[in-house]
Write an enzyme that holds these catalytic residues in place. Structure first.
Site, PDB file in Angstrom:
ATOM      1  N   ASP A  54     -26.883 -54.588  74.708  1.00 42.18           N
ATOM      2  CA  ASP A  54     -27.326 -55.521  75.738  1.00 42.18           C
ATOM      3  C   ASP A  54     -27.109 -56.946  75.223  1.00 42.18           C
ATOM      4  OD1 ASP A  54     -28.833 -56.481  78.046  1.00 42.18           O
ATOM      5  OD2 ASP A  54     -30.468 -56.837  76.627  1.00 42.18           O
ATOM      6  N   ASP A  68     -28.896 -60.424  76.741  1.00 43.27           N
ATOM      7  CA  ASP A  68     -30.093 -61.261  76.724  1.00 43.27           C
ATOM      8  C   ASP A  68     -31.261 -60.543  76.053  1.00 43.27           C
ATOM      9  OD1 ASP A  68     -29.203 -63.647  78.099  1.00 43.27           O
ATOM     10  OD2 ASP A  68     -29.035 -62.409  79.885  1.00 43.27           O
TER      11      ASP A  68
END
Length: 220
Positions: free
Chosen positions: A15, A17
């Site tokens: 991922d 953020d």
């Protein structure tokens, strides 16, 4: 921390953020501003927004909006984030990424951000992924597994041998639904619970040593 045999891992899917990039302050400022403009309670917004595509969050917060309204509200939310990159930085990801490259493990970034925002944040953090999949590249964002499944396919990796690294429940749900191993940050529950990315780099380095030892043993 649970014991997970990382020698099974053929690729690592990360991922962006909150995982590779510390953008929490920017994300929250944008959502708080958006909440004021759309008359939504900011605390409710922040409780739902992390890890999900903007349009999905808008639908949950404003179920009466039609699709055109959702699209416009999501564009406004993205615009607020484009305009506020000042304190975006890497989370300490460079050590992990260097270890992945040293081990020859393919990796990719799979994010709920759109392409413009993802490229801007990764560039600011000094991260240049070999493969980047954004919300622009899929029909359904997290917790749908499409992005992770597509990343595995593009990397030529068996989904069951992919490790998804996430800091949000929607992202972990997407990894599980894709049939992948999961490593969870921020105290969340995954096949592996991590304090930070440096811990994962250490574990991969350790498991790499075990793999080499095992191969030597087999050859005797």
């Amino acid at each position: 921390m649970r014991r997970l045999d990382l020698r099974r891992v053929e690729a690592v899917l990360l991922d962006m953020d909150g995982t590779l990039v510390d953008s929490d302050a920017s994300v929250e400022r944008a959502w708080i501003t958006w909440a004021g403009e759309y008359g939504v309670d900011a605390r409710t917004v922040l409780a739902l927004a992390h890890g999900s595509p903007a349009a999905s969050t808008v639908r949950r917060l404003l179920p009466g909006l039609g699709e055109d309204g959702v699209a416009e509200a999501a564009r406004r939310q993205h615009a607020l984030q484009y305009d506020d990159p000042s304190d975006v930085a890497a989370t300490g990801a460079h050590g992990l990424l260097a270890e992945l490259d040293r081990l020859g493990l393919p990796w990719a970034v799979v994010t709920s951000a759109d392409g413009r925002l993802a490229e801007a944040r990764l560039r600011r953090a000094g991260i240049d992924p070999p493969l980047l999949l954004t919300i622009d590249d899929v029909r359904a964002g997290k917790p749908d597994p499409e992005g992770y499944r597509r990343a595995a396919d593009l990397l030529g990796a068996d989904p069951a041998a992919c490790l998804v690294v996430e800091d949000s429940e929607p992202g972990l749900a997407a990894g599980r639904a894709a049939g992948m191993l999961t490593a969870a940050l921020r105290g969340l529950d995954g096949d592996l619970r991590l304090l930070d990315l440096g811990q994962l780099a250490h574990l991969l380095r350790t498991e790499s040593g075990r793999r080499t030892t095992d191969l030597r043993t087999e050859r005797r």
